[in-house]
Motif scaffolding. Structure first.
Motif, short mmCIF file in Angstrom:
data_model
loop_
_atom_site.label_atom_id
_atom_site.label_comp_id
_atom_site.label_asym_id
_atom_site.label_seq_id
_atom_site.Cartn_x
_atom_site.Cartn_y
_atom_site.Cartn_z
N ASP A 144 -7.38 -36.51 14.45
CA ASP A 144 -6.85 -36.57 13.09
C ASP A 144 -6.30 -35.18 12.76
N ILE A 145 -4.96 -35.08 12.69
CA ILE A 145 -4.30 -33.81 12.43
C ILE A 145 -3.55 -33.89 11.11
N TYR A 146 -4.01 -33.18 10.11
CA TYR A 146 -3.40 -33.20 8.78
C TYR A 146 -3.22 -34.62 8.24
N GLY A 147 -4.20 -35.49 8.52
CA GLY A 147 -4.14 -36.85 8.01
C GLY A 147 -3.35 -37.81 8.89
N ILE A 148 -2.77 -37.31 9.97
CA ILE A 148 -2.01 -38.16 10.90
C ILE A 148 -2.88 -38.41 12.13
N GLY A 149 -3.07 -39.68 12.48
CA GLY A 149 -3.79 -40.00 13.70
C GLY A 149 -2.89 -39.82 14.89
N VAL A 150 -3.16 -38.80 15.71
CA VAL A 150 -2.30 -38.48 16.85
C VAL A 150 -3.01 -38.88 18.14
N MET A 151 -2.37 -39.77 18.89
CA MET A 151 -2.88 -40.24 20.18
C MET A 151 -2.25 -39.41 21.28
N ILE A 152 -3.08 -38.64 22.00
CA ILE A 152 -2.57 -37.79 23.08
C ILE A 152 -2.83 -38.48 24.41
N THR A 153 -1.76 -38.77 25.15
CA THR A 153 -1.88 -39.43 26.44
C THR A 153 -1.34 -38.52 27.53
N GLY A 154 -1.50 -38.94 28.77
CA GLY A 154 -1.04 -38.17 29.91
C GLY A 154 -1.93 -38.42 31.11
N SER A 155 -1.46 -38.01 32.27
CA SER A 155 -2.22 -38.23 33.49
C SER A 155 -3.50 -37.40 33.50
N ALA A 273 -1.78 -26.89 21.68
CA ALA A 273 -2.41 -27.19 20.40
C ALA A 273 -1.46 -26.91 19.24
N VAL A 274 -0.78 -25.78 19.30
CA VAL A 274 0.16 -25.42 18.24
C VAL A 274 1.34 -26.39 18.23
N ILE A 275 1.84 -26.73 19.43
CA ILE A 275 2.99 -27.65 19.52
C ILE A 275 2.63 -29.01 18.92
N ILE A 276 1.44 -29.52 19.26
CA ILE A 276 1.02 -30.83 18.75
C ILE A 276 0.77 -30.77 17.25
N GLU A 277 0.21 -29.66 16.78
CA GLU A 277 -0.03 -29.47 15.35
C GLU A 277 1.29 -29.50 14.58
N VAL A 278 2.29 -28.81 15.09
CA VAL A 278 3.61 -28.77 14.45
C VAL A 278 4.28 -30.14 14.53
N ALA A 279 4.08 -30.84 15.67
CA ALA A 279 4.65 -32.18 15.82
C ALA A 279 4.11 -33.12 14.76
N ALA A 280 2.81 -33.01 14.46
CA ALA A 280 2.20 -33.85 13.42
C ALA A 280 2.76 -33.51 12.05
N MET A 281 2.92 -32.23 11.75
CA MET A 281 3.49 -31.82 10.46
C MET A 281 4.93 -32.27 10.34
N ASN A 282 5.70 -32.14 11.43
CA ASN A 282 7.10 -32.57 11.41
C ASN A 282 7.21 -34.08 11.23
N PHE A 283 6.26 -34.81 11.82
CA PHE A 283 6.23 -36.28 11.66
C PHE A 283 5.99 -36.64 10.20
N ARG A 284 5.10 -35.91 9.54
CA ARG A 284 4.85 -36.15 8.11
C ARG A 284 6.11 -35.88 7.29
N LEU A 285 6.84 -34.82 7.63
CA LEU A 285 8.07 -34.50 6.91
C LEU A 285 9.11 -35.61 7.09
N LYS A 286 9.19 -36.15 8.31
CA LYS A 286 10.15 -37.24 8.56
C LYS A 286 9.82 -38.45 7.71
N ARG A 287 8.53 -38.75 7.57
CA ARG A 287 8.13 -39.88 6.74
C ARG A 287 8.45 -39.65 5.27
N MET A 288 8.56 -38.38 4.89
CA MET A 288 8.92 -38.03 3.52
C MET A 288 10.43 -37.93 3.34
N GLY A 289 11.17 -38.17 4.43
CA GLY A 289 12.63 -38.16 4.35
C GLY A 289 13.28 -36.85 4.71
#
Length: 312
Positions: A144-155, A273-289
């Protein structure tokens, strides 16, 4: 899909069993739909949804009481089948004797509740939709990153758990590590949680198993979270062309829901960690338009058009 029985709902909603416990069977419930048998009370059983819980309210019972004794017996005998999970009487109403007799014949439990009919229907539907939702398990980590549920996948070995540990240290909350149980509660809504056996645990190669709640406190974990974004970690491939603007949209299919997905290449020196954190924040911004990539693209197009105009 989890199995829910009539005994489960009896305990969950503190329902009172009206008929004899020795004569009933606590049956499995296979659908979250609830039936209010108004048409059935009038004698129309052609499309009777026998596999649904039958919820009888004041309206249905008032109509039933106006029927003749012969009609009352007939309605209850048709209402109580071997497929019907249970009959629930709302508002604490007393069960008619023909209903009790017909239910005992087929081992059907009759419950009573003080809750109003509409409220009981709503609460029961919500509970059953959650319990009977389609479920699967995926290999990955849910944070749970800033209220966004982020699923991290990979090998295996790409660094998912280590990244999760870094994110927890930065104040975010762990939901699941290694295995994420995902259920689809409704169209477009995916909720993830950890299997009971490994809840709040994180496996770090070289350290072993650590208990996140014990180390970082109750605020560092949560039991479940709606999933909004998937981030796939993959080893850096020099030959692969990665999206550098963020205009491309990719999705991860889970059941019939397309989960927005971002692919992040992994190589030494990148702070995931920083990249994923920023990705979650950017995703929130996209949802806000607010879409930075689209704004840049529009700005670039504008500059090119102005340049072409000046050249003319």
């Amino acid at each position: 899909m989890a199995e829910v029985t009539t005994k489960d709902i009896m305990e969950e909603f503190e329902l009172a069993l009206v008929n004899d416990e020795d004569s009933v069977a606590y049956r499995p419930i296979t659908t979250s739909d609830i039936s209010r048998p108004g048409m059935e009370m009038a004698g129309f059983f052609t499309y009777y949804p026998a596999k649904r819980i039958q919820l009888i309210g004041k309206t249905e019972l008032s109509f039933y009481e106006q029927l003749s004794e012969e009609e009352q017996l007939d309605r209850m005998e048709q209402l109580c089948t071997y497929d019907t999970p249970a009959v629930i009487l709302s508002r604490g109403m007393e069960a008619p004797q023909p209903l009790i007799n017909a239910a005992n014949e087929v081992g059907l439990p009759i419950f009573s509740t003080e809750i109003s009919t509409t409220r009981m229907s709503s609460k029961l539907t919500t509970y059953l939709e959650s319990k009977l939702a389609p479920m699967t398990a995926l290999h990955g980590v849910l944070i749970d990153i800033y209220g966004i549920g982020v699923m991290i996948t990979g090998s295996s070995g790409v660094g998912k758990s280590e990244t999760a540990l870094d994110l927890v240290r930065r104040g975010h909350r762990l939901v699941a590590d290694d295995s994420v149980e995902i259920r689809q509660e409704q169209d477009g809504v995916l909720v993830g949680r950890s299997p009971e056996l490994i809840r709040h645990l994180l496996e770090i190669r070289g350290l072993g198993i650590i208990n996140v709640m014990t180390l970082f406190g109750a605020g560092a974990v949560r039991n479940e979270k709606r999933i909004g974004l998937a981030i796939d970690l993959e080893a850096w491939d020099q030959k692969k062309q990665y999206d550098r603007l963020g205009l491309d949209e990719d999705f991860m299919q889970v059941f019939d829901t397309g989960l927005p997905k971002i692919t992040v290449p992994v190589r030494p020196g990148r702070n995931l960690a920083v990249i994923i954190e920023v990705a979650a924040m950017n995703f929130r911004l996209k949802r806000m338009g607010i879409n930075a990539a689209e704004q840049f693209s529009e700005r670039l197009t504008s500059v090119i058009n102005e340049s072409d105009t000046d050249n003319d």
